[in-house]
Design a protein around this motif. Sequence first.
Motif, PDB file in Angstrom:
ATOM      1  N   ASP A  10     -24.059  43.496 -39.582  1.00  7.06           N
ATOM      2  CA  ASP A  10     -23.411  42.366 -38.936  1.00  7.06           C
ATOM      3  C   ASP A  10     -24.099  42.144 -37.600  1.00  7.06           C
ATOM      4  OD1 ASP A  10     -21.525  42.147 -41.001  1.00  7.06           O
ATOM      5  OD2 ASP A  10     -20.185  43.592 -40.036  1.00  7.06           O
ATOM      6  N   ALA A  11     -24.224  40.887 -37.215  1.00  8.70           N
ATOM      7  CA  ALA A  11     -24.821  40.549 -35.926  1.00  8.70           C
ATOM      8  C   ALA A  11     -23.827  39.708 -35.137  1.00  8.70           C
ATOM      9  CB  ALA A  11     -26.121  39.791 -36.116  1.00  8.70           C
ATOM     10  N   VAL A  12     -23.728  40.031 -33.845  1.00  7.97           N
ATOM     11  CA  VAL A  12     -22.839  39.302 -32.956  1.00  7.97           C
ATOM     12  C   VAL A  12     -23.632  38.937 -31.710  1.00  7.97           C
ATOM     13  CG1 VAL A  12     -20.685  39.396 -31.625  1.00  7.97           C
ATOM     14  CG2 VAL A  12     -20.838  40.598 -33.819  1.00  7.97           C
ATOM     15  N   VAL A  33     -30.528  30.494 -26.663  1.00  5.66           N
ATOM     16  CA  VAL A  33     -31.562  31.079 -27.528  1.00  5.66           C
ATOM     17  C   VAL A  33     -31.007  32.290 -28.272  1.00  5.66           C
ATOM     18  CG1 VAL A  33     -33.787  32.284 -27.501  1.00  5.66           C
ATOM     19  CG2 VAL A  33     -33.497  30.158 -26.205  1.00  5.66           C
ATOM     20  N   ASN A  34     -30.205  33.092 -27.601  1.00  5.94           N
ATOM     21  CA  ASN A  34     -29.581  34.244 -28.247  1.00  5.94           C
ATOM     22  C   ASN A  34     -28.710  33.796 -29.416  1.00  5.94           C
ATOM     23  OD1 ASN A  34     -28.704  36.977 -28.612  1.00  5.94           O
ATOM     24  ND2 ASN A  34     -26.875  36.522 -27.422  1.00  5.94           N
ATOM     25  N   ARG A  35     -27.896  32.776 -29.222  1.00  2.00           N
ATOM     26  CA  ARG A  35     -27.029  32.268 -30.293  1.00  2.00           C
ATOM     27  C   ARG A  35     -27.865  31.747 -31.458  1.00  2.00           C
ATOM     28  NH1 ARG A  35     -24.024  27.852 -28.266  1.00  2.00           N
ATOM     29  NH2 ARG A  35     -22.633  28.023 -30.022  1.00  2.00           N
ATOM     30  N   ILE A  36     -28.939  31.024 -31.155  1.00  3.35           N
ATOM     31  CA  ILE A  36     -29.811  30.499 -32.206  1.00  3.35           C
ATOM     32  C   ILE A  36     -30.440  31.638 -32.988  1.00  3.35           C
ATOM     33  CG2 ILE A  36     -31.961  29.244 -32.633  1.00  3.35           C
ATOM     34  CD1 ILE A  36     -31.129  27.458 -30.165  1.00  3.35           C
ATOM     35  N   ASN A  37     -30.950  32.652 -32.288  1.00  2.00           N
ATOM     36  CA  ASN A  37     -31.590  33.800 -32.962  1.00  2.00           C
ATOM     37  C   ASN A  37     -30.610  34.567 -33.841  1.00  2.00           C
ATOM     38  OD1 ASN A  37     -34.050  33.202 -31.779  1.00  2.00           O
ATOM     39  ND2 ASN A  37     -33.799  34.664 -30.116  1.00  2.00           N
ATOM     40  N   VAL A  38     -29.410  34.795 -33.357  1.00  2.00           N
ATOM     41  CA  VAL A  38     -28.415  35.532 -34.145  1.00  2.00           C
ATOM     42  C   VAL A  38     -28.029  34.730 -35.388  1.00  2.00           C
ATOM     43  CG1 VAL A  38     -26.034  36.399 -34.154  1.00  2.00           C
ATOM     44  CG2 VAL A  38     -27.552  36.938 -32.245  1.00  2.00           C
ATOM     45  N   SER A  39     -27.950  33.417 -35.263  1.00  2.00           N
ATOM     46  CA  SER A  39     -27.543  32.596 -36.404  1.00  2.00           C
ATOM     47  C   SER A  39     -28.567  32.632 -37.537  1.00  2.00           C
ATOM     48  CB  SER A  39     -27.338  31.140 -35.966  1.00  2.00           C
ATOM     49  OG  SER A  39     -28.586  30.518 -35.698  1.00  2.00           O
ATOM     50  N   LYS A  40     -29.789  33.056 -37.268  1.00  3.53           N
ATOM     51  CA  LYS A  40     -30.855  33.074 -38.279  1.00  3.53           C
ATOM     52  C   LYS A  40     -30.896  34.359 -39.081  1.00  3.53           C
ATOM     53  CE  LYS A  40     -33.790  29.870 -35.785  1.00  3.53           C
ATOM     54  NZ  LYS A  40     -35.051  29.677 -35.066  1.00  3.53           N
ATOM     55  N   HIS A  41     -29.989  35.290 -38.854  1.00  2.00           N
ATOM     56  CA  HIS A  41     -29.999  36.557 -39.599  1.00  2.00           C
ATOM     57  C   HIS A  41     -29.751  36.356 -41.051  1.00  2.00           C
ATOM     58  CE1 HIS A  41     -30.448  40.097 -36.971  1.00  2.00           C
ATOM     59  NE2 HIS A  41     -30.210  39.190 -36.042  1.00  2.00           N
ATOM     60  N   SER A  64     -21.759  34.111 -38.279  1.00  5.14           N
ATOM     61  CA  SER A  64     -21.213  33.065 -39.166  1.00  5.14           C
ATOM     62  C   SER A  64     -20.433  31.996 -38.405  1.00  5.14           C
ATOM     63  CB  SER A  64     -20.318  33.702 -40.225  1.00  5.14           C
ATOM     64  OG  SER A  64     -19.241  34.384 -39.604  1.00  5.14           O
ATOM     65  N   ASP A  65     -20.044  32.274 -37.163  1.00  8.14           N
ATOM     66  CA  ASP A  65     -19.255  31.327 -36.376  1.00  8.14           C
ATOM     67  C   ASP A  65     -20.098  30.450 -35.454  1.00  8.14           C
ATOM     68  OD1 ASP A  65     -16.963  32.398 -37.511  1.00  8.14           O
ATOM     69  OD2 ASP A  65     -16.661  33.825 -35.862  1.00  8.14           O
ATOM     70  N   ILE A  66     -21.398  30.693 -35.398  1.00  7.63           N
ATOM     71  CA  ILE A  66     -22.247  29.980 -34.448  1.00  7.63           C
ATOM     72  C   ILE A  66     -22.545  28.569 -34.953  1.00  7.63           C
ATOM     73  CG2 ILE A  66     -24.535  29.932 -33.362  1.00  7.63           C
ATOM     74  CD1 ILE A  66     -24.407  33.020 -33.352  1.00  7.63           C
ATOM     75  N   ASP A  67     -22.284  27.602 -34.118  1.00  7.49           N
ATOM     76  CA  ASP A  67     -22.621  26.204 -34.391  1.00  7.49           C
ATOM     77  C   ASP A  67     -24.055  26.004 -33.902  1.00  7.49           C
ATOM     78  OD1 ASP A  67     -23.012  23.441 -34.336  1.00  7.49           O
ATOM     79  OD2 ASP A  67     -20.967  23.024 -33.657  1.00  7.49           O
ATOM     80  N   VAL A  68     -24.997  26.012 -34.836  1.00  6.47           N
ATOM     81  CA  VAL A  68     -26.428  25.966 -34.486  1.00  6.47           C
ATOM     82  C   VAL A  68     -26.777  24.651 -33.793  1.00  6.47           C
ATOM     83  CG1 VAL A  68     -28.785  26.110 -35.386  1.00  6.47           C
ATOM     84  CG2 VAL A  68     -26.991  27.534 -36.375  1.00  6.47           C
TER      85      VAL A  68
END
Length: 140
Positions: free
Chosen positions: A64-66, A132-140, A91-95
């Motif tokens: 899991d990534a947060v 950028v952190n949110r974008i990177n995590v959303s790509k897992h 899964s909650d990140i709005d890209v």
Amino acid sequence: MADKPKLTVSIVTPDGQVYEGTSTMLVVKTKDGQLGIMPNHVPIIASLAIDEVRIQHENTTKEDAVAVNGGFVEFSDNTATIVADTAENESDIDVARAESARQRAQETIRKAQDAHDNSQLRRAQISLRRAVNRINVSKH
């Protein structure tokens, strides 16, 4: 045969709990570098950088990534508690929203550099790192 020890991982923000689960390994980025915590690790408290928290699970490559934006991690007695300024499960990140925030931060950085406004520049750089952190995590 006894079960292998596991970590209990909890991530909370001022808005409430973001993550609760068990893990075989927790990986966080502190202000001093990356830290891996496994069961029976020595007790520790550390400040977190803006980065992802990875929660690994036994007998699987799934993790899991947060996205965590600052805060601290406290670990003792096989319980890791992360208290973060803000945090989002991948899964909650709005890209689209994160991408928009990245673009706004980049524009603000350009304006702050032109105006030689160091205070505004620092705030915009932090906003950019968060986006950028949110974008990177959303790509897992």
